[in-house]
Motif scaffolding. Structure first.
Motif, short mmCIF file in Angstrom:
data_model
loop_
_atom_site.label_atom_id
_atom_site.label_comp_id
_atom_site.label_asym_id
_atom_site.label_seq_id
_atom_site.Cartn_x
_atom_site.Cartn_y
_atom_site.Cartn_z
N ASP A 32 -0.91 14.36 3.23
CA ASP A 32 -0.16 13.88 1.95
C ASP A 32 -0.12 15.09 1.31
OD1 ASP A 32 -0.07 11.53 3.29
OD2 ASP A 32 -0.96 10.32 1.72
N ARG B 149 1.22 3.99 -3.38
CA ARG B 149 0.80 5.36 -3.00
C ARG B 149 1.82 6.44 -3.40
NH1 ARG B 149 -2.26 9.76 -3.60
NH2 ARG B 149 -2.25 11.04 -1.77
N ARG C 70 0.81 -1.29 0.06
CA ARG C 70 0.02 0.01 0.07
C ARG C 70 0.81 1.34 0.02
NH1 ARG C 70 -0.40 4.49 3.53
NH2 ARG C 70 -2.15 5.46 3.46
N ASN C 71 1.99 1.19 0.89
CA ASN C 71 2.70 2.36 0.97
C ASN C 71 3.53 2.60 -0.36
OD1 ASN C 71 1.98 2.36 3.65
ND2 ASN C 71 3.91 1.44 4.31
N ASP D 172 2.46 6.74 -6.72
CA ASP D 172 1.47 7.55 -7.48
C ASP D 172 1.89 9.04 -7.27
OD1 ASP D 172 -0.04 5.47 -8.32
OD2 ASP D 172 -1.37 5.54 -6.56
#
Length: 575
Positions: A234, A27, A23-24, A30
């Motif tokens: 973020d 992200r 997941r990290n 991206d």
């Protein structure tokens, strides 16, 4: 080789989740892709951004570690190749030859991994699972400029950034999990400012295993101004890096690397606080530290006159005020007694009259003066007290204006007084961080700095929404950053900074505390008007053979790793 053109850079702020590596990484990919599509040529992501930070031990982090190059760096390399950019990624690394784990940063370019930095100065958490870095402080010459890497705690120590900027770095990519203060942190700003370089700061935010991280990712310019920043959440923070600007290495209008005197920095290669300092400094019966006690320090800022007699009258008035307030030490500005046109010998009538003022008020006074010694003149400091004239110091790091009339001094001076060990510097001596570090390693409790410095060493903060626990400040602060507060805290001593208050010199004098992360701050400042600041300090020790006072213990000094620092005492060859 021509200086590269300005380019766009991005700092990625991100909250990783423990036990969710895919997941990290997804992200972060991206966010990096978005920054690259927006034109960023250098993209910096947080420390341990692929895995989270607060690991209990080697066993717990073992499933998360990987080699560099490895599968994760390969995925970021695809973006770097597609967009002709460079990406800094923080991750837990395993060395296949030794099986050791490291808190690492990888610089990845269009052709793959360019280089690695292993965190060289561990924070309290690293020893639970990671070894101290053995590959560190390199400068990577790329087609967009010279790039260097640091990880969080590394930047607490001025030596790390200095190593990299002496090696020619245009930009420091600082990846962190910074906590326990409002950000952009004063240390981040100080490191950019004192080296005349850019700092791209990629910090994480959020809460992990009770630890509140500070966010505040930013891009800091070579003059210490924060060009772009975020607070929480973020985010992608962008700004421009201009290598031509950083290669000038200007600090407050001074070519700071030309000020350096490496032959006088040999002490940086030692660590006098590895052993109990109360034992170390009395070894062989020579120069034991004075017994610690509580005392009051004072600094005053004013505009000295051309007439030395008028200045002595001002000194007498300020001495009476300081003595009346119970001060043991009063520090006055650079060239407070006279200027180059009226320079006098140390044993001349001007210093005699100054010393009589100190004796009359039973007060130690430090003041700047223009000294003659034969055919030479010096920008000097005199220390007098109840016992008479105690000693003097000649400025080592001459400003450009000094060089028109003054010769440089060639020795550090410190003095043992009833209230502690006092070191002396003046003015542009305070710009190279090496100066106060040398005095701290000599056991100084207090450094007195008469100064005549121009504006550009303070900065404001608009406040943060990060939910820090009290007493960590979160509100707006017009003096969030003061370079000489940082100097004081990083050396675990009290800095008594007395700046001239006149056209071209903004004052902003103060006495700063010995612990950067102690809130409310232990300091007193006079700031933007003529006047005096007083601060009560306490150097007493508990009834123990070991130092219980941070000034005598010097925690940050103890954590230095001098085996990395050899280039600091060598003559500069590039940068």
């Amino acid at each position: 080789m021509p200086t590269p053109a300005p380019f766009k850079a991005a700092a990625i702020q991100f909250e990783p989740v423990m036990f969710a590596k895919e997941r990290n990484v997804t992200r972060l990919l991206d966010l990096c892709r978005e920054a690259a599509q927006g034109g960023a040529r250098l993209i910096v992501t947080p420390e341990m951004g692929t895995t989270g930070y607060c690991w209990y031990d080697r066993a717990e982090v073992a499933p998360e570690v990987e080699t560099i190059p490895g599968p994760t760096t390969a995925r970021f390399a695809d973006i770097a190749a597609a967009h002709d950019c460079y990406i800094v990624v923080g991750l837990p690394e395993v060395d296949p030859a030794t099986g050791l784990y490291y808190n690492s940063a990888a610089l990845i370019g269009p052709e793959g991994v360019v280089g690695v930095h292993r965190k060289s100065h561990p924070y309290i958490s690293e020893p639970k699972w990671a070894a101290s870095g053995d590959v560190a402080h390199q400068v990577f010459d790329t087609k967009i400029g010279r790039i260097a890497l640091l990880i969080c705690m590394d930047l607490h120590f001025f030596e790390t950034v200095r190593l990299e900027t002496l090696g020619g770095a245009d930009v420091i990519c600082h990846i962190s999990n910074w906590l326990a203060e409002r950000t952009p942190a004063p240390y981040w700003i100080t490191r950019a400012w004192e080296n005349g370089c850019y700092v791209i700061e990629a910090n994480r935010w959020g809460l992990e295993r009770t630890v509140q991280f500070s966010g505040g990712s930013c891009i800091i310019a070579p003059d210490g101004s924060v060009d772009a920043q975020t607070d929480g959440g973020d985010a992608i923070v962008t700004g421009t890096i201009d290598p031509a600007r950083t290669r000038a290495r200007m600090v407050l209008g001074e070519p700071v690397f030309e000020l350096r005197r490496p032959a006088l920095y040999k002490t940086l290669m030692t660590n006098s606080f590895t052993w109990n300092p109360l034992d170390y400094f009395r070894l062989y019966g020579r120069q034991p530290l004075p017994a610690g006690r509580a005392s009051t320090l004072a600094v005053a800022q004013f505009a000295p006159a051309a007439d030395p007699a008028a200045n002595l009258a001002t000194v007498a008035r300020l001495a009476a005020e300081a003595a009346g307030a119970g001060a043991a030490l009063l520090v006055l500005p650079e060239l407070a007694l006279n200027g180059p046109e009226t320079a006098e010998a140390l044993d001349g009538p001007l210093i005699d009259r100054f010393t009589r003022i100190a004796m009359r008020h039973r007060l130690h006074i430090v003041a700047g003066f223009a000294e003659t010694d034969g055919a030479r003149r010096y920008n000097s400091v005199v220390l007098s007290g109840p016992e008479g004239r105690v000693g003097s110091y000649r400025k080592i790091h001459l400003a450009q204006a000094d060089r028109a009339w003054a010769s440089a001094g060639d020795s550090w001076r410190h003095f043992d007084l009833p209230f502690g060990r006092l070191g002396l510097i003046t003015g542009t001596d305070a710009l190279p961080p090496e100066s106060i570090r040398v005095l701290a390693l000599a056991g100084c409790d207090i450094v007195a700095c008469p100064a005549a410095l121009p504006p550009g060493f303070t900065g404001a903060h608009a406040g943060t929404a990060i939910p820090h626990n009290a007493p960590i400040p979160t509100g707006a602060d017009p003096f969030h950053w003061h370079a000489f507060r940082a100097r004081s805290g990083e050396n675990n001593l009290h800095l008594a900074f007395a700046n001239r208050m006149e056209a071209g010199n903004p004052g902003l004098s103060g006495i700063f505390g010995a612990d950067t992360f102690a809130f409310p701050r232990h300091e007193s400042a006079v700031l933007e008007e003529e006047g005096m600041a007083l601060l009560r300090i306490d150097l007493t020790n508990a009834d123990t053979p070991y130092p219980s006072n941070v000034v005598r213990r010097k925690d940050l000094i103890t954590m230095r790793l001098p085996h990395h620092y050899t280039p600091l005492i060598m003559e500069r060859t590039q940068g």
